[in-house]
Design a protein around this motif. Sequence first.
Motif, PDB file in Angstrom:
ATOM      1  N   VAL A 186      -5.959  -2.390  -6.223  1.00  0.00           N
ATOM      2  CA  VAL A 186      -6.417  -2.643  -4.817  1.00  0.00           C
ATOM      3  C   VAL A 186      -7.698  -2.049  -4.512  1.00  0.00           C
ATOM      4  O   VAL A 186      -7.994  -0.854  -4.589  1.00  0.00           O
TER       5      VAL A 186
ATOM      6  N   ASP B   9      -1.645  -4.053   3.795  1.00  0.00           N
ATOM      7  CA  ASP B   9      -1.150  -5.543   3.755  1.00  0.00           C
ATOM      8  C   ASP B   9      -0.916  -5.923   2.327  1.00  0.00           C
ATOM      9  O   ASP B   9      -0.012  -6.700   2.135  1.00  0.00           O
ATOM     10  N   VAL B  10      -1.503  -5.386   1.137  1.00  0.00           N
ATOM     11  CA  VAL B  10      -1.190  -5.804   0.063  1.00  0.00           C
ATOM     12  C   VAL B  10       0.331  -5.200  -0.218  1.00  0.00           C
ATOM     13  O   VAL B  10       1.175  -6.058  -0.936  1.00  0.00           O
TER      14      VAL B  10
ATOM     15  N   ARG C 104     -12.552  -4.121  -0.295  1.00  0.00           N
ATOM     16  CA  ARG C 104     -12.377  -5.276  -0.092  1.00  0.00           C
ATOM     17  C   ARG C 104     -11.041  -5.753   0.458  1.00  0.00           C
ATOM     18  O   ARG C 104     -10.849  -6.856   1.046  1.00  0.00           O
ATOM     19  N   GLU C 105      -9.721  -5.260   0.403  1.00  0.00           N
ATOM     20  CA  GLU C 105      -8.740  -5.420   0.756  1.00  0.00           C
ATOM     21  C   GLU C 105      -7.833  -4.502   1.538  1.00  0.00           C
ATOM     22  O   GLU C 105      -8.362  -3.117   1.285  1.00  0.00           O
ATOM     23  N   SER C 106      -7.174  -4.805   2.346  1.00  0.00           N
ATOM     24  CA  SER C 106      -6.098  -3.640   3.097  1.00  0.00           C
ATOM     25  C   SER C 106      -5.187  -3.318   2.296  1.00  0.00           C
ATOM     26  O   SER C 106      -4.156  -4.200   1.783  1.00  0.00           O
TER      27      SER C 106
END
Length: 259
Positions: free
Chosen positions: A180, A189-190, A184-186
Motif C-alpha cells: 500500500v 480502507d485497503v 495514493r491509498e488509504s
Amino acid sequence: MRIAALRGREKWVVEEAPVPVIGPDEVLVRVVASGVCASELEPWLTGPPQGAARYLGHEVSGVVAEAGADVSAFSAGDRVGVWVTERGFAEYVAVRAEHCFPAGSGPLDEALAEPLACAVNAVEAAGVRLGDDVVVIGAGFMGNLVQKLAALRGPRQLIVADARADALERAARLGATRTVDVTRESLPDVVHALTGGRGADVTFECTGTQRALTACGDTTRMSGTIAIVGFHQGGPTGRSRWRTGTGWPSPSSTPTSGT
C-alpha cells in the motif's frame, strides 16, 4: 584507534583513543559495520552536556581480534554480530562474549545482530498466529526484518505500507501479499476490504512517526494487537492520540522496541 565522539549538537569529532583492554570474559572486535539507530537521533540533535562527549553506536558487526582467557566460544578471526551499549562507532570495541553471535559467511554489513534481535522480539511478543491478517507499516530495514519473520508464522494476509516506491517494491519481492502506497491509498480502507471489514489481527508500526501510529488505530481490529517497533521520540504518542473514526474500540498495545 579512531572513535567518533559527539561533542555538541550535531557535531561529530573523530578522535584517537587507546584500543580497549578486554577482560577474561570479553572479546575485542574489529568493527566492520555499525548501524545507526533511530534512538540515536535525539542525542545527535540535542548534544551532550557542555564540555562532555557521548560515544554512541550499539549495532555492531565485525571480526574477533582477540579473545579473553575465559572465552572458549570465539577465537581470533571469527566473524560476529555483537551488541554493545555504546562506543560502537569506533575501529575496535570490547564486548562480553555472551553478547556475540556467529555471523556466518554473509556480508558483515547485513549481520547486525541487535536490530535483528529487536525484530525477533517484536514478532514473538505480538504473537502472530497461523492464518492471521498482518499489517507492517514501514518497509525500511526494521520493517523488512519484521515482514520476513512474520511470514514464517503463516499469516493469511501480509500487507506492507510505506510512502516510498522502492521500499514497496522490495516488500513485494520479500513476499508481501499486498503493498500500500499511503500517498495514493488509504491503508485502513485497503485493510478493511481485504479482511471483510474486520481489520488486521496484528499491526506492526515500524516507522517511529506519529502519523503511522495514528493509522494503527483505524487498521487493527477490536481486541487486535499493535506492536510498536519504531522508536518514538518527542511529541505525543499512545492510544489517546489514535483516531478511531471507524468506531472501533482501541486495540491493545504491545510496545516492543528494543532500542
